[in-house]
Design a protein around this motif. Sequence first.
Motif, short mmCIF file in Angstrom:
data_model
loop_
_atom_site.label_atom_id
_atom_site.label_comp_id
_atom_site.label_asym_id
_atom_site.label_seq_id
_atom_site.Cartn_x
_atom_site.Cartn_y
_atom_site.Cartn_z
N THR A 156 0.84 -1.21 0.00
CA THR A 156 0.00 0.00 0.00
C THR A 156 0.87 1.25 0.00
O THR A 156 0.60 2.21 -0.74
CB THR A 156 -0.93 0.00 1.23
OG1 THR A 156 -1.79 -1.14 1.16
CG2 THR A 156 -1.78 1.25 1.27
N GLN A 157 1.89 1.26 0.82
CA GLN A 157 2.77 2.43 0.91
C GLN A 157 3.56 2.63 -0.38
O GLN A 157 3.76 3.77 -0.84
CB GLN A 157 3.71 2.28 2.10
CG GLN A 157 2.99 2.29 3.44
CD GLN A 157 3.95 2.14 4.61
OE1 GLN A 157 5.16 2.28 4.46
NE2 GLN A 157 3.41 1.83 5.78
N VAL A 158 4.03 1.55 -0.98
CA VAL A 158 4.79 1.64 -2.23
C VAL A 158 3.90 2.15 -3.36
O VAL A 158 4.31 3.02 -4.14
CB VAL A 158 5.41 0.27 -2.59
CG1 VAL A 158 5.93 0.26 -4.03
CG2 VAL A 158 6.53 -0.08 -1.62
N ASP A 159 2.70 1.62 -3.46
CA ASP A 159 1.79 2.07 -4.52
C ASP A 159 1.46 3.55 -4.37
O ASP A 159 1.34 4.28 -5.37
CB ASP A 159 0.49 1.25 -4.49
CG ASP A 159 0.67 -0.15 -5.07
OD1 ASP A 159 1.81 -0.47 -5.50
OD2 ASP A 159 -0.30 -0.92 -5.09
N ARG A 160 1.35 4.00 -3.13
CA ARG A 160 1.09 5.42 -2.89
C ARG A 160 2.29 6.26 -3.34
O ARG A 160 2.14 7.30 -3.99
CB ARG A 160 0.78 5.66 -1.42
CG ARG A 160 0.37 7.10 -1.10
CD ARG A 160 0.13 7.29 0.39
NE ARG A 160 -0.87 6.35 0.90
CZ ARG A 160 -0.64 5.48 1.87
NH1 ARG A 160 0.56 5.42 2.46
NH2 ARG A 160 -1.60 4.67 2.28
N ALA A 161 3.47 5.78 -3.03
CA ALA A 161 4.68 6.51 -3.39
C ALA A 161 4.92 6.52 -4.90
O ALA A 161 5.43 7.48 -5.46
CB ALA A 161 5.89 5.90 -2.69
N CYS A 162 4.50 5.43 -5.56
CA CYS A 162 4.71 5.31 -7.00
C CYS A 162 3.61 5.96 -7.82
O CYS A 162 3.74 6.09 -9.04
CB CYS A 162 4.80 3.83 -7.39
SG CYS A 162 6.15 2.92 -6.63
N GLY A 163 2.51 6.27 -7.18
CA GLY A 163 1.38 6.81 -7.91
C GLY A 163 0.58 5.75 -8.64
O GLY A 163 -0.15 6.05 -9.59
N GLY A 164 0.72 4.52 -8.23
CA GLY A 164 -0.01 3.42 -8.86
C GLY A 164 0.67 2.10 -8.58
O GLY A 164 1.72 2.03 -7.91
N GLN A 172 5.18 -11.79 -18.61
CA GLN A 172 4.70 -12.95 -17.85
C GLN A 172 4.01 -12.46 -16.58
O GLN A 172 4.36 -11.43 -16.02
CB GLN A 172 5.87 -13.86 -17.48
CG GLN A 172 6.59 -14.47 -18.66
CD GLN A 172 7.81 -15.28 -18.22
OE1 GLN A 172 8.57 -14.84 -17.37
NE2 GLN A 172 7.99 -16.44 -18.82
N GLY A 173 3.05 -13.23 -16.11
CA GLY A 173 2.39 -12.90 -14.86
C GLY A 173 1.71 -11.54 -14.90
O GLY A 173 1.20 -11.11 -15.93
N GLU A 174 1.75 -10.84 -13.76
CA GLU A 174 1.10 -9.54 -13.65
C GLU A 174 1.73 -8.77 -12.49
O GLU A 174 2.55 -9.31 -11.73
CB GLU A 174 -0.40 -9.71 -13.38
CG GLU A 174 -0.71 -10.42 -12.06
CD GLU A 174 -2.20 -10.66 -11.86
OE1 GLU A 174 -2.97 -10.52 -12.82
OE2 GLU A 174 -2.59 -11.02 -10.72
N ILE A 175 1.35 -7.51 -12.36
CA ILE A 175 1.70 -6.73 -11.17
C ILE A 175 0.44 -6.65 -10.33
O ILE A 175 -0.52 -5.94 -10.68
CB ILE A 175 2.17 -5.30 -11.54
CG1 ILE A 175 3.33 -5.36 -12.53
CG2 ILE A 175 2.57 -4.54 -10.27
CD1 ILE A 175 4.57 -6.01 -12.00
N ARG A 176 0.38 -7.41 -9.26
CA ARG A 176 -0.85 -7.45 -8.46
C ARG A 176 -1.11 -6.12 -7.78
O ARG A 176 -0.21 -5.50 -7.23
CB ARG A 176 -0.76 -8.55 -7.39
CG ARG A 176 -1.04 -9.93 -7.92
CD ARG A 176 -1.16 -10.93 -6.77
NE ARG A 176 -0.40 -12.12 -7.10
CZ ARG A 176 0.44 -12.74 -6.31
NH1 ARG A 176 0.66 -12.29 -5.10
NH2 ARG A 176 1.09 -13.81 -6.72
N ARG A 177 -2.36 -5.74 -7.78
CA ARG A 177 -2.76 -4.54 -7.02
C ARG A 177 -2.94 -4.88 -5.55
O ARG A 177 -2.78 -4.04 -4.69
CB ARG A 177 -4.06 -3.96 -7.61
CG ARG A 177 -3.88 -3.38 -9.02
CD ARG A 177 -5.16 -2.74 -9.52
NE ARG A 177 -6.18 -3.73 -9.81
CZ ARG A 177 -6.32 -4.35 -10.98
NH1 ARG A 177 -5.46 -4.09 -11.97
NH2 ARG A 177 -7.27 -5.23 -11.18
N ASP A 178 -3.31 -6.12 -5.29
CA ASP A 178 -3.47 -6.63 -3.93
C ASP A 178 -2.69 -7.94 -3.85
O ASP A 178 -2.96 -8.88 -4.60
CB ASP A 178 -4.96 -6.88 -3.65
CG ASP A 178 -5.24 -7.36 -2.24
OD1 ASP A 178 -4.32 -7.86 -1.57
OD2 ASP A 178 -6.41 -7.26 -1.79
N CYS A 179 -1.71 -7.99 -2.96
CA CYS A 179 -0.83 -9.16 -2.92
C CYS A 179 -1.58 -10.44 -2.58
O CYS A 179 -1.09 -11.53 -2.87
CB CYS A 179 0.29 -8.93 -1.91
SG CYS A 179 1.44 -7.62 -2.39
#
Length: 328
Positions: free
Chosen positions: A115-123, A315-322
Motif C-alpha cells: 500500500t505504501q509503495v503504490d502510494r509513493a509510486c502513484g499506482g 509474464q504474470g502480472e503486477i498485483r494490485r493486492d498481494c
Amino acid sequence: MATPSNCSKQYSKFFVLVVFFTTMSTPVLAQLSVGFYASTCPSVLDTVRSATRSAINREARMGASLIRLFFHDCFVNGCDGGVLLDDTTSVPGEKTVLPNSGSARGFEVIDTIKTQVDRACGGSVVSCADILAIAARDSVVELGGPSYSVPLGRRDARAPNRAGMSGLPGFFENLGPLLSKFSAKGFSAQEMVALSGAHTVGQARCVVYRDRIYNETNIDPAYATSLQANCPRATGTNDETLAPLDPQSPNRFGNNYFQALINRRTILHSDQELFNGGSTDSIVRDYSDNPATFSTDFANAMVKMGNMSPLTGTQGEIRRDCKRINEV
C-alpha cells in the motif's frame, strides 16, 4: 523462377508472420536489474526499507519471518509472490499447506508495504514478489546482517503452486534429502549451509522441536532439559510455545548459529544434521570461525535464490493486492 523482387516480398511476408506468431506465443522476457524501478518508482527502496524497519521495531521476530517468507516463496516455483495469495473457493493457495500452515507469517506486513509503495509510486508499479525480495534483504540488514543489492523486475504469479510445496526442505529431514532438495534448485552444499545460517534469527514452535528435545541424543542434555520445561512431552500441550532457533542471538544476525551447531544447542533436527558427522561439518566449522566468509556467502546465496525462475517481461502480472490476482 521467382525474381529477386518477388523473393524479397515473400521474405518480408515470412518475417512478419514469424514476428507475429513469436510475439503471440512467447512472452517477452527481460532480465532482472538493480535499477529496474529507477524511472517508474525511484523511491521504492526507501519506502520498503522504512516500512520494514517499522515492522521489526514493533516486533523483533518479524525480521526473521520475512526472511523465511521470501525463502518459502522462491523455493516453490521461483520468486513469484505465489506464497502471498489467499485461498479461493476454486484454487487453494500455498499459505494453508505444510510447512506454511500456522507457521508462515508476515503477510500483513507485505500488504502494508505494498500500500505504501503504490502510494509513493502513484499506482501499482512494483510487484509483490519484488517487495518481498527487498523486505527480506532489509530484514537481514536491520537485524545486523550483510547488505547486498537486490536485482528487481519480477512479476507476480496469477496462481499459487500448492503442489510445489513438497520441494521445500523439512525440519525433520536428514542431510541426504536436504542436500538433494537444494541441489534440485541448483544450490551446492556450501550454499545450502550458508542459507541455513538465516536460522541465526527466528523461533520455532514446540510442536516442531518436541521430538528432538525428548528423543534425540545429538543435543546438549542441559539445553534439552531447559527446553522441556516449557514444551512437555505430551502432544497437544503447549504446542505453540516458542523457542529461539539460535539460543545466543534470536534477534541478531550473525554466525552464532554455527557455533550452536558445534555445541549441539539447536532445536531443529534438520539444523543439527548440518553438523552431525557428515559432509557439511567442515563448512559449519569454517563459518563458525569466519563470520566475514559466512556474511559474503550468505549474501551471494540470497541473490542467487532471488534469481530463481522469476516471471519477467509480460509474464504474470503486477498485483494490485498481494492476496489475490487482479480481476480481468
